[in-house]
Write an enzyme that holds these catalytic residues in place. Structure first.
Site, PDB file in Angstrom:
ATOM      1  N   LYS A  47      -5.083   5.160  -3.340  1.00 33.40           N
ATOM      2  CA  LYS A  47      -5.166   6.571  -2.966  1.00 33.40           C
ATOM      3  C   LYS A  47      -5.222   7.492  -4.183  1.00 33.40           C
ATOM      4  O   LYS A  47      -5.606   8.644  -4.073  1.00 33.40           O
ATOM      5  CB  LYS A  47      -3.959   6.955  -2.102  1.00 33.40           C
ATOM      6  CG  LYS A  47      -3.935   6.259  -0.763  1.00 33.40           C
ATOM      7  CD  LYS A  47      -5.057   6.750   0.111  1.00 33.40           C
ATOM      8  CE  LYS A  47      -4.883   6.232   1.524  1.00 33.40           C
ATOM      9  NZ  LYS A  47      -5.944   6.680   2.410  1.00 33.40           N
ATOM     10  N   SER A 287      -0.985  -3.857   4.134  1.00 36.34           N
ATOM     11  CA  SER A 287      -2.431  -3.743   4.399  1.00 36.34           C
ATOM     12  C   SER A 287      -3.195  -4.711   3.499  1.00 36.34           C
ATOM     13  O   SER A 287      -4.221  -5.265   3.897  1.00 36.34           O
ATOM     14  CB  SER A 287      -2.919  -2.306   4.189  1.00 36.34           C
ATOM     15  OG  SER A 287      -2.888  -1.957   2.825  1.00 36.34           O
TER      16      SER A 287
END
Ligand SMILES: Cc1ncc(COP(=O)(O)O)c(C=O)c1O
Length: 338
Positions: A47, A287
């Protein structure tokens, strides 16, 4: 020659991609797996790339500046951590709303970077991602109320999120594998990473297969599964079912470059995380574990013999220690097919 950096933001990107050779041997894989370790980014996840691109692209367009703009985002964690770090490094005020169920580590990191955590009424937050983009906009509108120069960073539909990965992550994978990548595996939260990377890779070679990791719906709708509170997939969700694209697919997701959707169970996710730690000394988040499980299943296929499978690993397991992600659970993990 010396190399003095002038801001933490200069350290974003150029993360290493590592072939998991001991894991390949241990599991007798037919294909090869290389994981792109995004936790090497300075605020700890993939991110960082989009947070920086969103801020700097808006700066270049003359839309924001630290002396007048307040950045605003509602986020489940890693985006908040990245924005909080870079807002601080660049001198922006940053207002953040935090979704329920975020790992303690991530919300404490946001606090550490001194972002302004905003209380958003529960009725606006409940199920916001499931309800779709309109509900999400209501939350952002609430947070921007009474702010004169608010700039919502809009991770779900901001094209600069996709651009970050199209401009950097995709080219890094292509260059670092000398263009030899055959399969790319990634998951979808906002869709930015997978969409940007796939677009770039397919433009270089349209034969590269793109496989999207999807959490098994059974494991997501049974939140109490073996003590796991929310299915435990953190950051990714299902974007495709038998009827096509689901309402949960964010604005930034586009299936134009997707070849295959692959479900993964929580048992497979945990097993993949623990195998990677055991054989490679690398401890990743959930994830990443889910996408690694898909990569392993791809590498077990005859058709992928000697093929190079690149998998995006968004963050590391230290962000989820409070949830015992490190704990091996043999009864659950033996249900994994590898
Ligand atoms: C840990 C983690 N993995 C994966 C994702 C999904 O990435 P993207 O938003 O690029 O689709 C996110 C965020 O949404 C995340 O925080």
């Amino acid at each position: 020659m010396g190399k003095l950096y002038h801001s933490i933001t200069e350290l974003v990107g150029n993360t290493p991609i590592v072939e998991f050779e001991r894991l390949e041997k241990a599991l007798h894989l037919k294909g090869r797996i290389a994981g792109k370790l995004e936790y090497f980014n300075p605020a700890g996840s993939h991110k960082d790339r989009m947070a920086l691109e969103i801020i700097e692209a808006a700066e270049k367009r003359g839309e924001i500046s630290p002396d007048k703009t307040t950045l605003v985002e509602f986020t489940s964690g890693n985006t908040g951590v990245a924005l909080a770090s870079f807002a601080a490094a660049k001198g922006y005020r940053f207002k953040i709303g935090i979704q329920n169920g975020v790992s303690v580590e991530r919300s404490k990191l946001i606090e550490a970077y001194q972002a302004e955590i905003t209380d958003v009424p529960k009725e606006l937050i409940d199920g916001v991602f499931e309800k779709g983009m309109e509900a999400f906009k209501d939350v952002i509108d609430y947070m921007c109320k009474n702010e004169e120069n608010a700039y919502p960073t809009r991770q779900l539909d901001n094209p600069d999120n996709v651009n970050a990965h199209y401009k950097h992550t995709g080219p890094e994978i292509w260059n670092d594998t000398d263009g030899k990548v055959d399969v790319f595996v990634g998951g979808v939260g906002t869709g930015g990473s997978t969409h940007g990377i796939s677009k770039f890779l397919k433009e270089q070679n349209k034969e590269i297969k793109v496989v999207i990791t999807q959490p098994d719906p059974e494991d997501v709708v049974n939140p109490k599964l073996d003590g796991v509170e929310d299915g435990g997939f953190h950051g990714i969700h299902q974007v495709h079912d038998e009827n096509g694209i689901t309402p949960m697919a964010p604005g930034n997701f586009n299936d134009e470059y997707v070849d295959q959707y692959e479900f993964v169970t929580y048992a497979e996710t945990l097993r993949a995380i623990h195998l990677l730690a055991e054989y490679e000394g690398i401890f990743v988040g959930a994830s990443s574990g889910a996408s690694l499980a898909v990569a392993i299943k791809q590498a077990l296929l005859e058709e992928n013999t000697d093929k190079l499978i690149a998998v995006l690993l968004p963050d590391n397991g230290e962000r989820y220690l409070s949830e015992d992600l490190q704990k091996v659970r043999p009864e659950l993990e033996e249900k994994a097919g590898f």
